[in-house]
Write a protein that holds these residues in place. Structure first.
Motif, PDB file in Angstrom:
ATOM      1  N   ASN A  46       0.822  -1.214   0.000  1.00 29.09           N
ATOM      2  CA  ASN A  46       0.000   0.000   0.000  1.00 29.09           C
ATOM      3  C   ASN A  46       0.854   1.262   0.000  1.00 29.09           C
ATOM      4  O   ASN A  46       1.979   1.263   0.503  1.00 29.09           O
ATOM      5  CB  ASN A  46      -0.910   0.029   1.232  1.00 29.09           C
ATOM      6  CG  ASN A  46      -1.950  -1.075   1.166  1.00 29.09           C
ATOM      7  OD1 ASN A  46      -2.177  -1.659   0.115  1.00 29.09           O
ATOM      8  ND2 ASN A  46      -2.572  -1.350   2.288  1.00 29.09           N
ATOM      9  N   SER A  47       0.283   2.310  -0.552  1.00 31.89           N
ATOM     10  CA  SER A  47       0.986   3.602  -0.583  1.00 31.89           C
ATOM     11  C   SER A  47      -0.013   4.713  -0.850  1.00 31.89           C
ATOM     12  O   SER A  47      -0.935   4.542  -1.654  1.00 31.89           O
ATOM     13  CB  SER A  47       2.033   3.587  -1.699  1.00 31.89           C
ATOM     14  OG  SER A  47       2.565   4.877  -1.891  1.00 31.89           O
ATOM     15  N   THR A  48       0.167   5.823  -0.187  1.00 32.40           N
ATOM     16  CA  THR A  48      -0.566   7.048  -0.538  1.00 32.40           C
ATOM     17  C   THR A  48       0.397   8.031  -1.193  1.00 32.40           C
ATOM     18  O   THR A  48       0.226   8.414  -2.351  1.00 32.40           O
ATOM     19  CB  THR A  48      -1.179   7.700   0.727  1.00 32.40           C
ATOM     20  OG1 THR A  48      -2.130   6.791   1.279  1.00 32.40           O
ATOM     21  CG2 THR A  48      -1.865   9.023   0.385  1.00 32.40           C
ATOM     22  N   ARG A  49       1.456   8.418  -0.451  1.00 29.90           N
ATOM     23  CA  ARG A  49       2.365   9.471  -0.895  1.00 29.90           C
ATOM     24  C   ARG A  49       3.224   9.056  -2.091  1.00 29.90           C
ATOM     25  O   ARG A  49       3.254   9.750  -3.109  1.00 29.90           O
ATOM     26  CB  ARG A  49       3.313   9.876   0.256  1.00 29.90           C
ATOM     27  CG  ARG A  49       2.717  10.830   1.250  1.00 29.90           C
ATOM     28  CD  ARG A  49       3.239  10.509   2.628  1.00 29.90           C
ATOM     29  NE  ARG A  49       2.678   9.228   3.028  1.00 29.90           N
ATOM     30  CZ  ARG A  49       1.509   9.116   3.661  1.00 29.90           C
ATOM     31  NH1 ARG A  49       0.859  10.177   4.022  1.00 29.90           N
ATOM     32  NH2 ARG A  49       0.988   7.931   3.934  1.00 29.90           N
ATOM     33  N   THR A  50       3.944   7.948  -1.966  1.00 24.98           N
ATOM     34  CA  THR A  50       4.951   7.603  -2.986  1.00 24.98           C
ATOM     35  C   THR A  50       4.286   7.346  -4.340  1.00 24.98           C
ATOM     36  O   THR A  50       4.725   7.874  -5.366  1.00 24.98           O
ATOM     37  CB  THR A  50       5.755   6.373  -2.528  1.00 24.98           C
ATOM     38  OG1 THR A  50       6.164   6.568  -1.180  1.00 24.98           O
ATOM     39  CG2 THR A  50       6.963   6.152  -3.399  1.00 24.98           C
ATOM     40  N   ARG A  99       7.315  -1.041  -5.762  1.00 22.89           N
ATOM     41  CA  ARG A  99       7.343  -1.196  -4.299  1.00 22.89           C
ATOM     42  C   ARG A  99       6.969  -2.641  -3.997  1.00 22.89           C
ATOM     43  O   ARG A  99       6.004  -3.173  -4.550  1.00 22.89           O
ATOM     44  CB  ARG A  99       6.341  -0.249  -3.633  1.00 22.89           C
ATOM     45  CG  ARG A  99       6.139  -0.564  -2.159  1.00 22.89           C
ATOM     46  CD  ARG A  99       5.324   0.456  -1.431  1.00 22.89           C
ATOM     47  NE  ARG A  99       6.086   1.676  -1.224  1.00 22.89           N
ATOM     48  CZ  ARG A  99       5.693   2.665  -0.420  1.00 22.89           C
ATOM     49  NH1 ARG A  99       4.567   2.564   0.253  1.00 22.89           N
ATOM     50  NH2 ARG A  99       6.433   3.741  -0.283  1.00 22.89           N
ATOM     51  N   HIS A 127      14.428   2.946   0.844  1.00 27.22           N
ATOM     52  CA  HIS A 127      13.384   3.801   0.251  1.00 27.22           C
ATOM     53  C   HIS A 127      14.116   5.044  -0.253  1.00 27.22           C
ATOM     54  O   HIS A 127      14.050   6.126   0.326  1.00 27.22           O
ATOM     55  CB  HIS A 127      12.346   4.147   1.328  1.00 27.22           C
ATOM     56  CG  HIS A 127      11.060   4.713   0.801  1.00 27.22           C
ATOM     57  ND1 HIS A 127      10.899   5.168  -0.487  1.00 27.22           N
ATOM     58  CD2 HIS A 127       9.852   4.894   1.420  1.00 27.22           C
ATOM     59  CE1 HIS A 127       9.658   5.601  -0.639  1.00 27.22           C
ATOM     60  NE2 HIS A 127       9.001   5.448   0.494  1.00 27.22           N
ATOM     61  N   GLN A 130      12.402   8.490  -0.856  1.00 25.77           N
ATOM     62  CA  GLN A 130      12.007   9.146   0.398  1.00 25.77           C
ATOM     63  C   GLN A 130      13.219   9.810   1.047  1.00 25.77           C
ATOM     64  O   GLN A 130      13.150  10.964   1.486  1.00 25.77           O
ATOM     65  CB  GLN A 130      11.390   8.116   1.361  1.00 25.77           C
ATOM     66  CG  GLN A 130      10.985   8.699   2.707  1.00 25.77           C
ATOM     67  CD  GLN A 130       9.811   9.667   2.618  1.00 25.77           C
ATOM     68  OE1 GLN A 130       8.824   9.382   1.955  1.00 25.77           O
ATOM     69  NE2 GLN A 130       9.913  10.817   3.274  1.00 25.77           N
ATOM     70  N   PRO A 250       8.156  10.662   7.496  1.00 22.10           N
ATOM     71  CA  PRO A 250       7.917  10.269   6.102  1.00 22.10           C
ATOM     72  C   PRO A 250       6.442  10.008   5.798  1.00 22.10           C
ATOM     73  O   PRO A 250       6.052   9.986   4.624  1.00 22.10           O
ATOM     74  CB  PRO A 250       8.733   8.974   5.965  1.00 22.10           C
ATOM     75  CG  PRO A 250       8.828   8.435   7.362  1.00 22.10           C
ATOM     76  CD  PRO A 250       8.866   9.625   8.260  1.00 22.10           C
ATOM     77  N   GLY A 251       5.632   9.808   6.848  1.00 19.04           N
ATOM     78  CA  GLY A 251       4.231   9.448   6.643  1.00 19.04           C
ATOM     79  C   GLY A 251       4.115   7.972   6.314  1.00 19.04           C
ATOM     80  O   GLY A 251       5.085   7.365   5.866  1.00 19.04           O
ATOM     81  N   PRO A 252       2.960   7.377   6.549  1.00 21.60           N
ATOM     82  CA  PRO A 252       1.800   7.977   7.209  1.00 21.60           C
ATOM     83  C   PRO A 252       2.051   8.183   8.697  1.00 21.60           C
ATOM     84  O   PRO A 252       2.671   7.333   9.336  1.00 21.60           O
ATOM     85  CB  PRO A 252       0.683   6.938   6.981  1.00 21.60           C
ATOM     86  CG  PRO A 252       1.397   5.631   6.795  1.00 21.60           C
ATOM     87  CD  PRO A 252       2.704   5.959   6.163  1.00 21.60           C
TER      88      PRO A 252
HETATM   89  N1   CP Z   1       6.461   7.778   2.908  1.00 23.30           N
HETATM   90  C1   CP Z   1       5.833   6.799   2.267  1.00 23.30           C
HETATM   91  O1   CP Z   1       6.463   5.910   1.694  1.00 23.30           O
HETATM   92  O2   CP Z   1       4.462   6.889   2.304  1.00 23.30           O
HETATM   93  P1   CP Z   1       3.496   5.902   1.521  1.00 23.30           P
HETATM   94  O3   CP Z   1       3.629   4.544   2.155  1.00 23.30           O
HETATM   95  O4   CP Z   1       2.116   6.478   1.673  1.00 23.30           O
HETATM   96  O5   CP Z   1       3.938   5.859   0.090  1.00 23.30           O
END
Ligand code: CP
Length: 291
Positions: A46-50, A99, A127, A130, A250-252
Motif C-alpha cells: 500500500n501507498s498514498t504518498r509515494t 514497491r 526507500h 524518500q 515520512p508518513g503515514p
Molecule cells: N512515505 C511513504 O512511503 O508513504 P506511503 O507509504 O504512503 O507511500
C-alpha cells in the motif's frame, strides 16, 4: 542506463544536480521534458504518498503513467514476479517503479529489463526516493548548510527502510545520525549511536525524524497498545519546548502516537512540505533517468 535501487546509485555531485532540478520543479507546474514516455508503477504494498507523487511527477513532466492494479493482475493466477516484470518489460515502457515487501527485489530485477528500475520501497531495506526528498527538505531548510547537523531518527528504526536509507545518505552530506528507540526497535550491535529516550539528546539535535511503528512487519507483539509506546516516543510540544528543531516524518503519521496533533500544526513540523518536495524530487529523478 541508470537505475535507482539505493541512494548510493547516485554520487554526491549527481544528487546536488538533482536538487538544482528539484528547485526548478518546486512550484509543481507542468512541462514536457518526458513527452511521449510511458512509466509503469507496480505497487505490491500500500501507498498514498509515494505512488501519487510518482504519478503526479510523471504527468507534470508530460509522461503517461500505467499504475497496474496488482490485486487484479495475473499474479493471483500463479505468475511469478519475474514473469510479471518480463511481460511488462516486453511492452517497452520507459521506466518501471516498484514497491515490494521483499528486501532486494527491485535490485534483482535489473538484469531482466531494458529500462530504468526505480525502487519505491523494498521491505525494511531501502526507500531511496524518500531519503532523497528528506535530504532535500533538510538542505532547503538549512539553506545548504548541512555540515555538522545532528539528526535523531526516532521510533521503529529496525523495521524502517526510511531509516535504512537515511542513515547512509545523510552522513554523505556531513550530518551525524543517531537513533532513539525502545530496545525492541533498536538496531543490533553498536555500529550506531542509539538512545533510549529523546530527552538524552534533545539539546544537541537540529532535526528529529519521527517514524511510524510498522506493526505489519512485526512477528511478535511488543506493546499491549501503541498508547503505551507513545508515552515515551510521541513528539509533543513538551518534547520540543522552544527549541529550534526541524521536525520531519515520512508518513503515514499515526497522530498522537508518533507526533501530537499540536506539533503537526507547529511551523517547525514540515511533514506536508516533505510531501510537496517529494513530487519535485521525483520529477528531477524521472527527468534524470529517462531523458
Ligand atoms: N512515505 C511513504 O512511503 O508513504 P506511503 O507509504 O504512503 O507511500
Amino acid at each position: 542506463m541508470q537505475h535507482l535501487i539505493t541512494t548510493s546509485d547516485f554520487s554526491k555531485e549527481e544528487i546536488l544536480e538533482l536538487f538544482e532540478d528539484a528547485r526548478l520543479f518546486k512550484d509543481l507546474t507542468s512541462n514536457n521534458y518526458l513527452n511521449g514516455k510511458i512509466i509503469v508503477n507496480l505497487f505490491f504494498e500500500n501507498s498514498t504518498r509515494t505512488r501519487s507523487a510518482f504519478e503526479i511527477a510523471a504527468k507534470r513532466l508530460g509522461a503517461q503513467v500505467i499504475s497496474l492494479d496488482v490485486g487484479r493482475s495475473s499474479r493471483s493466477k500463479g505468475e511469478t514476479i519475474f514473469d510479471t516484470i518480463a511481460n511488462i518489460n516486453a511492452m517497452k515502457p520507459d521506466a518501471i517503479t516498484i514497491r515490494h515487501s521483499e528486501c532486494g527485489l527491485p535490485g534483482s530485477l535489473i538484469e531482466h529489463v531494458n529500462c530504468p528500475i526505480i525502487n519505491a520501497g523494498d521491505g525494511t531495506h531501502a526507500h531511496p526516493t524518500q531519503a532523497l526528498l528528506d535530504l532535500f527538505t533538510i538542505v532547503e531548510h538549512f539553506k545548504g548548510e548541512t555540515e555538522g547537523k545532528k539528526v535523531a531518527i526516532i521510533g521503529d528504526v529496525k523495521s524502517s527502510r526510511v531509516a535504512g536509507s537515511n542513515r547512509k545518505l545523510l552522513p554523505r552530506f556531513g550530518m551525524e545520525v543517531c537513533f532513539v528507540a525502545p530496545d525492541c526497535f533498536k538496531y543490533e550491535g553498536d555500529e550506531y549511536k542509539q538512545y533510549n529516550h529523546i530527552s538524552e539528546i534533545i539539546d544537541e539535535v537540529d532535526v528529529i525524524m519521527s517514524l511510524r511503528t510498522q506493526l505489519e512487519r512485526h512477528h511478535e507483539v511488543y506493546f499491549e497498545s501503541l498508547n503505551e509506546y507513545a508515552k515515551d516516543y510521541c513528539i509533543t510540544e513538551e518534547t520540543l519546548g522552544e527549541r529550534d528543531i526541524l521536525l520531519l516524518h515520512p508518513g503515514p503519521v499515526n497522530r498522537n502516537i508518533d507526533i501530537s496533533d499540536e506539533m503537526l500544526k507547529d511551523p517547525r513540523c514540515k511533514v506536508l512540505e516533505q510531501v510537496s518536495n517529494g513530487v519535485a524530487v521525483r520529477m528531477a529523478i524521472l527527468k534524470k533517468l529517462l531523458s
